[in-house]
Design a protein around this motif. Sequence first.
Motif, PDB file in Angstrom:
ATOM      1  N   ASP A 240      40.771  36.848  38.870  1.00  0.00           N
ATOM      2  CA  ASP A 240      39.820  37.756  39.504  1.00  0.00           C
ATOM      3  C   ASP A 240      38.409  37.217  39.364  1.00  0.00           C
ATOM      4  O   ASP A 240      38.162  36.210  38.699  1.00  0.00           O
ATOM      5  CB  ASP A 240      39.949  39.175  38.940  1.00  0.00           C
ATOM      6  N   VAL A 241      37.477  37.886  40.047  1.00  0.00           N
ATOM      7  CA  VAL A 241      36.108  37.392  40.092  1.00  0.00           C
ATOM      8  C   VAL A 241      35.490  37.347  38.694  1.00  0.00           C
ATOM      9  O   VAL A 241      34.815  36.392  38.329  1.00  0.00           O
ATOM     10  CB  VAL A 241      35.251  38.272  41.027  1.00  0.00           C
ATOM     11  N   GLY A 242      35.737  38.383  37.901  1.00  0.00           N
ATOM     12  CA  GLY A 242      35.165  38.413  36.558  1.00  0.00           C
ATOM     13  C   GLY A 242      35.669  37.279  35.695  1.00  0.00           C
ATOM     14  O   GLY A 242      34.908  36.663  34.935  1.00  0.00           O
ATOM     15  N   GLN A 243      36.959  36.969  35.794  1.00  0.00           N
ATOM     16  CA  GLN A 243      37.536  35.887  34.999  1.00  0.00           C
ATOM     17  C   GLN A 243      36.954  34.537  35.434  1.00  0.00           C
ATOM     18  O   GLN A 243      36.617  33.695  34.599  1.00  0.00           O
ATOM     19  CB  GLN A 243      39.049  35.903  35.190  1.00  0.00           C
ATOM     20  N   ALA A 244      36.848  34.339  36.751  1.00  0.00           N
ATOM     21  CA  ALA A 244      36.276  33.087  37.244  1.00  0.00           C
ATOM     22  C   ALA A 244      34.806  32.967  36.857  1.00  0.00           C
ATOM     23  O   ALA A 244      34.330  31.888  36.490  1.00  0.00           O
ATOM     24  CB  ALA A 244      36.434  33.006  38.768  1.00  0.00           C
ATOM     25  N   GLU A 245      34.064  34.087  36.926  1.00  0.00           N
ATOM     26  CA  GLU A 245      32.649  34.049  36.560  1.00  0.00           C
ATOM     27  C   GLU A 245      32.476  33.708  35.089  1.00  0.00           C
ATOM     28  O   GLU A 245      31.601  32.915  34.721  1.00  0.00           O
ATOM     29  CB  GLU A 245      31.989  35.390  36.867  1.00  0.00           C
ATOM     30  N   ALA A 246      33.290  34.288  34.221  1.00  0.00           N
ATOM     31  CA  ALA A 246      33.189  33.981  32.797  1.00  0.00           C
ATOM     32  C   ALA A 246      33.441  32.500  32.531  1.00  0.00           C
ATOM     33  O   ALA A 246      32.739  31.861  31.727  1.00  0.00           O
ATOM     34  CB  ALA A 246      34.179  34.836  32.007  1.00  0.00           C
ATOM     35  N   ALA A 247      34.443  31.927  33.218  1.00  0.00           N
ATOM     36  CA  ALA A 247      34.725  30.504  33.050  1.00  0.00           C
ATOM     37  C   ALA A 247      33.586  29.656  33.598  1.00  0.00           C
ATOM     38  O   ALA A 247      33.217  28.628  33.004  1.00  0.00           O
ATOM     39  CB  ALA A 247      36.039  30.152  33.759  1.00  0.00           C
TER      40      ALA A 247
END
Length: 640
Positions: free
Chosen positions: A23-30
């Motif tokens: 999801d967007v949040g997971q990709a943003e954190a990475a």
Amino acid sequence: MQSQDVAHRHAPASSRTQDPAVDVGQAEAALVEHYPRLVRLAYLVLPPALGRGRRVLTAHALAQRALPRGRKQRALIPAQSTGRDGDPGYAFVRLRVLRTALEASRPRKGLPKLSQLPAPLPQVWGLRLFPRSGGADELALDQRLSALSGPARAAYVLRGLEGLADDDVRRTLKAAGVTRTESALAEANGVPAQYTLLASPEFDACSLQARPTDLMRRRQHTKAALAAAAALAVACALVALPGGGWGPDGAAAPAYAENPAAVAALDPGKVQRVAPAAWKTSARTDFSVWPARGPLTGDDGLLRRALAVWARPGATVRVSATPGTFTGGPAGPPQLLYAGEVDAARVVILHDGLRIARYAEPRNGTEGAALDFARVDGASGAEASALVLGRSDGNVRYLTAPWVRKAAERDLTKPDAAPSPLTLTDGVTSPLASPALRAGDCTSWHVLQLTDASGSRLSTDLGELVPAHLTAGRPGSAGEATGAEGLRAWAPFACSLAAERSAGVRSVNSWAFAEQPLPDASGDGEWVCTRAETWRGDGTAALAQFRTPGGPAGAVVAKATDTMACGPRDPHVLAGVLWKSSGGHWYLLAAGSRGVTSIRSSGGVTASGQGQLLVAKAEQGAQAQLAGTLEGGRKIGGLR
């Protein structure tokens, strides 16, 4: 507060039955956690024909375009390679960066793709940006890589920078759209395996040098624009002031009139100097009581240049400022804090009551002078105990407050190791390792430990003039992080400080808000919230991190900006993570801070429970929204 999505960070799995959903949040954190590495990868794969300056801007643009556009996407990632430490979010954004960098290397057919267009942002008007120059070995490697095709460069970089085996490289290249993977690997074999050079500053597109563009052409264009603007202003004045109005007889003085305070601010003889012992009798513990130190405090020529550049920085002066800091000249004569030689530069540090200004010029001239600003309004005690004098060769030197008795260097990732003493010479420390200059993976985090009559405190270099103060404990009652408990609280989460570089951070607090027994007799997990406060007030960042037993470091599972959660005004937090046990089962784990009386999840996982902890069986890739209830009935949402 409304409930929010949980930004899940998957635990490593020994086998996978399907590609994970990102999801967007997971990709943003990475992306935030590994941004320098992704930009370096894009810079190395992009065609050298673009030139170093355009490659830098394009690499940043490709990394920033790597986030998915939908709520979640199925990550078409080779099953073996879920990224850094088993993170599918990192593998997802890495693949998107690699794919677009390879697209930029291919010849255009018809309309260009987005990645083949000139980089729109970031752009810096009037400057050329490029990485620092390396040695002869780096130059030779860059020339060899420039002779390779785009897929071959990608294969070499995936081997060297990412450490992938050849089978993993084939699958990653195929997922990025490369059809002839064997040819790419064979071509990459023609370049010697000098993989350690890929971590050199030569290929670091995040640590940059700046030089002006064509000054003569810019000057001609500027003169033409000014002439046109002047003509337009005269025409507007004739129309707007037919018989009166605010013209020459108005309240403003003529444009050529001199302001006495501004003139005094340029006079080195009027620079304020505080008595060496003033701090001993003052009730204040801020920069206003720092004495002027350094061997060049009497060099009027150096001070005059520093003041003149502060008031009117030329086109060749590199000017930087922490977010929210204005860069105009001082309102009156500033206070002198330091003037002397630091490494290969002459440095002057000034204070105008609200800002610290650092002027630096080479020893052999003024070409390449720099002017840096930082806000320090309200600084006192620990936040006014040190300033950065200079950085070089991966190290940093500090100027310390006059009340500092001892200085030491400490590795924040090794809480049981003793600090290494630093020498203090007229308040200047010997060099210590700077995490702000480190490239590559985070294996240590060196901080400054200062001791005065009231005790010891820790500060860390985040790439700005004022180091950030580190504390530990519950918001509102946090203490210094130098104690055994504070050091143990920071050790697994020290590397998360990299996300706060160059953000105008004033202080960072680490708070272990919950400990959770894990299913399948897997031990206890630790929940920690780190909150960064800024000098400007807005832009605060709160990170929820989760650490499993025996894990060397915590994983960021949620991030929020401009939130009161986990802070002195609202010391409550709720966060969750999707976790795979050693028995191969997936669970939703959620934890709240003290005062949370119940937790409820909805969406992909429906469950509820009393108290500050929640454990529920889940499916791989499930998404959930968290909501909690506090004592008294107030609702809070999950941090994201």
